[in-house]
Design a protein around this motif. Sequence first.
Motif, PDB file in Angstrom:
ATOM      1  N   LYS A 275       0.827  -1.212   0.000  1.00  0.00           N
ATOM      2  CA  LYS A 275       0.000   0.000   0.000  1.00  0.00           C
ATOM      3  C   LYS A 275       0.862   1.264   0.000  1.00  0.00           C
ATOM      4  O   LYS A 275       0.626   2.198  -0.774  1.00  0.00           O
ATOM      5  CB  LYS A 275      -0.916   0.016   1.220  1.00  0.00           C
TER       6      LYS A 275
ATOM      7  N   TRP B   6      -0.519  -9.351  -8.126  1.00  0.00           N
ATOM      8  CA  TRP B   6      -1.730 -10.165  -8.081  1.00  0.00           C
ATOM      9  C   TRP B   6      -1.434 -11.619  -8.441  1.00  0.00           C
ATOM     10  O   TRP B   6      -2.064 -12.531  -7.906  1.00  0.00           O
ATOM     11  CB  TRP B   6      -2.807  -9.570  -8.997  1.00  0.00           C
TER      12      TRP B   6
ATOM     13  N   PHE C 151      -4.330  -8.082  -1.966  1.00  0.00           N
ATOM     14  CA  PHE C 151      -5.569  -7.520  -2.536  1.00  0.00           C
ATOM     15  C   PHE C 151      -6.078  -6.360  -1.685  1.00  0.00           C
ATOM     16  O   PHE C 151      -6.543  -5.341  -2.207  1.00  0.00           O
ATOM     17  CB  PHE C 151      -6.637  -8.607  -2.644  1.00  0.00           C
ATOM     18  N   ARG C 152      -5.966  -6.490  -0.370  1.00  0.00           N
ATOM     19  CA  ARG C 152      -6.434  -5.426   0.522  1.00  0.00           C
ATOM     20  C   ARG C 152      -5.573  -4.172   0.385  1.00  0.00           C
ATOM     21  O   ARG C 152      -6.077  -3.043   0.478  1.00  0.00           O
ATOM     22  CB  ARG C 152      -6.432  -5.924   1.970  1.00  0.00           C
TER      23      ARG C 152
ATOM     24  N   TYR D  77      -4.135  -3.053  -2.360  1.00  0.00           N
ATOM     25  CA  TYR D  77      -4.583  -2.324  -3.554  1.00  0.00           C
ATOM     26  C   TYR D  77      -5.922  -1.632  -3.288  1.00  0.00           C
ATOM     27  O   TYR D  77      -6.139  -0.494  -3.724  1.00  0.00           O
ATOM     28  CB  TYR D  77      -4.684  -3.283  -4.745  1.00  0.00           C
ATOM     29  N   LYS D  78      -6.812  -2.295  -2.569  1.00  0.00           N
ATOM     30  CA  LYS D  78      -8.110  -1.698  -2.252  1.00  0.00           C
ATOM     31  C   LYS D  78      -7.942  -0.450  -1.396  1.00  0.00           C
ATOM     32  O   LYS D  78      -8.549   0.593  -1.669  1.00  0.00           O
ATOM     33  CB  LYS D  78      -8.973  -2.727  -1.528  1.00  0.00           C
ATOM     34  N   GLU D  79      -7.109  -0.545  -0.354  1.00  0.00           N
ATOM     35  CA  GLU D  79      -6.919   0.592   0.544  1.00  0.00           C
ATOM     36  C   GLU D  79      -6.198   1.739  -0.157  1.00  0.00           C
ATOM     37  O   GLU D  79      -6.499   2.911   0.082  1.00  0.00           O
ATOM     38  CB  GLU D  79      -6.145   0.160   1.786  1.00  0.00           C
TER      39      GLU D  79
ATOM     40  N   TRP E 120      -6.405   2.441  -3.344  1.00  0.00           N
ATOM     41  CA  TRP E 120      -7.343   3.042  -4.274  1.00  0.00           C
ATOM     42  C   TRP E 120      -8.343   3.937  -3.539  1.00  0.00           C
ATOM     43  O   TRP E 120      -8.719   4.999  -4.027  1.00  0.00           O
ATOM     44  CB  TRP E 120      -8.068   1.955  -5.049  1.00  0.00           C
ATOM     45  N   LYS E 121      -8.747   3.514  -2.346  1.00  0.00           N
ATOM     46  CA  LYS E 121      -9.690   4.310  -1.563  1.00  0.00           C
ATOM     47  C   LYS E 121      -9.060   5.604  -1.069  1.00  0.00           C
ATOM     48  O   LYS E 121      -9.731   6.636  -0.980  1.00  0.00           O
ATOM     49  CB  LYS E 121     -10.178   3.500  -0.359  1.00  0.00           C
TER      50      LYS E 121
END
Length: 331
Positions: free
Chosen positions: A239, A266, A285-286, A288-290, A292-293
Amino acid sequence: MKNCAVVILNYNGEGMLSQFLPSVIEHSNSDVWVIDNASQDGSIALLEREFPTVPLIKLQENFGYAGGYNWGLESLKGKYQYYILLNSDVEVLPNWDQVLISSLESDDDLAAVQPKILSFQNPRLFDYAGAGGGFLDDFYYPYCRGRIWNVIEEDHGQYDDFAFVDWASGACMAIKADLFHQADGFDAHFFAHMEEIDLCVRFRQMGYKIGYTGQSRVHHFGGATLARSSPRKLFLNIKNSLSMIYKAETSGKFWWIFIIKLLTEWLAAIGYYVKGQGKYGSAIFRAYKEFWKGKSLQGRSYKGKEFIRIGPSRWIYWDFIILRKRTFEKL
C-alpha cells in the motif's frame, strides 16, 4: 546541549530497551532521547527507573513509525542540527554516531546517511533492513548492497566504502534536522514501512543526496515490532509503495508502473492462495483496495523534479527470479 540527538522511537519495547539502550548511552557522543508511542507494557517504568537521565517524550497514542517520529521530533525542532533515528532493537559500536555526523558535515547536499547494518544474531551477515545501502529499481522495488529479496550476504568488507544510494534505512539513519522539517517529515498516512524510502525519494526530488558509510557499524536485532514476514507488513509495504509512486511520478509514468506492479503482485497473491497461505494473498488484494480508496486524499507532491535512481535501469524481480542474480555484485 550537543548538536545531534539520537532519537529512539519505542512501542512496547521494554525488553529491547533493557537490552540495547545501554550500548547507545555508552557509545554515543550525542544526546539520547526516547519517544514513546503510548506503550502498554512496562517501557515507561523501565525508562524512569533504569535510565532516568534519558529524556522521554510521551505520546498519547500509537502513531506508528511515521507519525510517532513526526510528533516527537516536533518537540526537538530548532534544538539540534542533526537527528539520528534509531530503532530500539539496535546495538551500536564505538564512534558510530561521530562517523555518521562527519559524513553529513562534509557535504552540504547530503540530506541523510546510514551506517553498515549487520545482523545482531550473526554479525558476519548483513541485516535485512538496509544492509550496505538501499536502491530502487524502475518499479520502486527496494534492494540493498548485501541483501536482495531474502538472500543475505556475508560481510567481507566489500561495502566498507562511502557510497551514494537511493535510500537510507529507518533502522538507523542520520538526517539533517532542518531538512527533515522542511520536507514535513515522514508521510503519516504510511503509519509504518516504506516511510523512510518515501522521505529519501522526496529529498532526492528536492535536489539532495542520500549516503551510506561502511565506517560506521551497528547490529540490528530485526522484527522486534512487526515480524519480518507477516501479512500486516506485506499489506503496509505494498500500500505504501503505491502511495509513494503516486506522489513521486507523473500520471503517465505512475500508470505504467502501476499496471506492471498490479500484474506481478496479483499473480503473487494467487500463488499464496495456491500454497495455502491465503492471509498473504488477502493482504495484497487489501493493499490495492486501501490504496485506491485513499489515493485522492494523499495528494501528489510531484513538482516536475524527476527522481533519478543511482545505478542503471533494472527490474530486480527479473534479475533475481529469471536471471538468478542473487547478490549485488552480480547485478
